[in-house]
Design a protein around this motif. Sequence first.
Motif, PDB file in Angstrom:
ATOM      1  N   SER A 145       2.842  16.173  -9.813  1.00 20.33           N
ATOM      2  CA  SER A 145       2.944  14.955  -9.013  1.00 20.33           C
ATOM      3  C   SER A 145       4.410  14.703  -8.713  1.00 20.33           C
ATOM      4  N   VAL A 146       4.651  14.012  -7.611  1.00 19.06           N
ATOM      5  CA  VAL A 146       6.014  13.711  -7.187  1.00 19.06           C
ATOM      6  C   VAL A 146       6.152  12.208  -7.041  1.00 19.06           C
ATOM      7  N   ASP A 147       7.179  11.661  -7.668  1.00 22.64           N
ATOM      8  CA  ASP A 147       7.495  10.239  -7.532  1.00 22.64           C
ATOM      9  C   ASP A 147       8.560  10.111  -6.450  1.00 22.64           C
ATOM     10  N   LEU A 148       8.183   9.546  -5.323  1.00 30.29           N
ATOM     11  CA  LEU A 148       9.123   9.414  -4.212  1.00 30.29           C
ATOM     12  C   LEU A 148      10.211   8.383  -4.494  1.00 30.29           C
ATOM     13  N   LEU A 149      10.044   7.602  -5.581  1.00 34.15           N
ATOM     14  CA  LEU A 149      11.027   6.588  -5.972  1.00 34.15           C
ATOM     15  C   LEU A 149      11.581   6.912  -7.355  1.00 34.15           C
ATOM     16  N   ASP A 150      11.830   8.186  -7.602  1.00 32.56           N
ATOM     17  CA  ASP A 150      12.150   8.616  -8.966  1.00 32.56           C
ATOM     18  C   ASP A 150      13.550   8.262  -9.429  1.00 32.56           C
ATOM     19  N   LEU A 156       0.837  -1.197   0.000  1.00 33.75           N
ATOM     20  CA  LEU A 156       0.000   0.000   0.000  1.00 33.75           C
ATOM     21  C   LEU A 156       0.875   1.251   0.000  1.00 33.75           C
ATOM     22  N   ASP A 157       1.960   1.209   0.776  1.00 35.69           N
ATOM     23  CA  ASP A 157       2.887   2.340   0.791  1.00 35.69           C
ATOM     24  C   ASP A 157       3.549   2.504  -0.575  1.00 35.69           C
ATOM     25  N   LEU A 158       3.861   1.388  -1.231  1.00 33.92           N
ATOM     26  CA  LEU A 158       4.422   1.454  -2.579  1.00 33.92           C
ATOM     27  C   LEU A 158       3.421   2.103  -3.535  1.00 33.92           C
ATOM     28  N   ALA A 159       2.167   1.678  -3.465  1.00 37.97           N
ATOM     29  CA  ALA A 159       1.141   2.244  -4.341  1.00 37.97           C
ATOM     30  C   ALA A 159       1.019   3.750  -4.153  1.00 37.97           C
ATOM     31  N   ASN A 160       1.274   4.214  -2.937  1.00 39.58           N
ATOM     32  CA  ASN A 160       1.124   5.635  -2.622  1.00 39.58           C
ATOM     33  C   ASN A 160       2.392   6.445  -2.839  1.00 39.58           C
ATOM     34  N   SER A 161       3.404   5.861  -3.456  1.00 38.04           N
ATOM     35  CA  SER A 161       4.683   6.557  -3.588  1.00 38.04           C
ATOM     36  C   SER A 161       4.749   7.500  -4.791  1.00 38.04           C
ATOM     37  N   VAL A 162       3.665   7.613  -5.537  1.00 34.05           N
ATOM     38  CA  VAL A 162       3.497   8.698  -6.515  1.00 34.05           C
ATOM     39  C   VAL A 162       2.388   9.569  -5.966  1.00 34.05           C
ATOM     40  N   VAL A 163       2.711  10.810  -5.665  1.00 28.24           N
ATOM     41  CA  VAL A 163       1.795  11.671  -4.926  1.00 28.24           C
ATOM     42  C   VAL A 163       1.350  12.839  -5.793  1.00 28.24           C
ATOM     43  N   ALA A 164       0.023  12.995  -5.951  1.00 31.85           N
ATOM     44  CA  ALA A 164      -0.532  14.152  -6.657  1.00 31.85           C
ATOM     45  C   ALA A 164      -0.543  15.340  -5.691  1.00 31.85           C
ATOM     46  N   LEU A 165      -0.018  16.467  -6.146  1.00 31.45           N
ATOM     47  CA  LEU A 165       0.064  17.657  -5.317  1.00 31.45           C
ATOM     48  C   LEU A 165      -1.037  18.648  -5.694  1.00 31.45           C
ATOM     49  N   THR A 166      -1.359  19.532  -4.774  1.00 29.75           N
ATOM     50  CA  THR A 166      -2.414  20.517  -5.032  1.00 29.75           C
ATOM     51  C   THR A 166      -2.016  21.471  -6.150  1.00 29.75           C
ATOM     52  N   SER A 167      -0.737  21.556  -6.444  1.00 29.12           N
ATOM     53  CA  SER A 167      -0.251  22.439  -7.511  1.00 29.12           C
ATOM     54  C   SER A 167      -0.577  21.898  -8.901  1.00 29.12           C
ATOM     55  N   GLY A 168      -1.093  20.658  -8.959  1.00 26.15           N
ATOM     56  CA  GLY A 168      -1.343  20.020 -10.243  1.00 26.15           C
ATOM     57  C   GLY A 168      -0.182  19.145 -10.691  1.00 26.15           C
TER      58      GLY A 168
END
Length: 202
Positions: free
Chosen positions: A40-45, A26-38
């Motif tokens: 997204s950040v990939d925490l495993l980039d 579940l944590d892996l699935a959530n490791s791409v995060v959509a930001l309010t700025s429009g």
Amino acid sequence: MRHMEAIAAEQLNVQPAPGAAQYPALDLANSVVALTSGQSVDLLDTPVAAGQWLAGHDLAPAAAVLDGDDAARLHGLRAHIRSLIDSSIHGGPASEDALDALNDALTGAPSAALLSWNPISGLHRTAARPRSEIVDHALARLASDAADLLTGADAERLTACGSNPCNRYLLRHGRRHWCSTRCGDRARAARAYARRTRSATP
């Protein structure tokens, strides 16, 4: 520059969603995060970030060095896990590609601990793997964890965060369906704004 700094600041505040500590998949699935700025950040980039994430979840030795192909395999499994979670939440048919990918990961590495010997402990079982097998075993464990999540008692608690534009998943607790306090505050503020707008409309 200021825009990029805002994205970085928001990224640093990402906290694990409810259930992510219990289920690494579940944590892996959530490791791409959509930001309010429009954005997204990939925490495993990067391979380094992917390796640190695996080590932080006890899925690889701290000294493990991943390459681009290793990171790409982890990203691919993440996409398939997200697809299956989404199908589970919305009651749709599961993607055959996602099922095949998860099953390939499940069977891609032997699960038995290896037999080893050294002068201090003699014969013993060890989970240590050759460098070439570290990612195979990490993916197998993540796939097994995802399968447990999707078919076990917690599957009914799986839900998507109810705060737009968040794209994360969580295990619902009671009536809560936000992945974080920040998302809950944002959703409540959006509802309050909608109520004020409706009441102001003649």
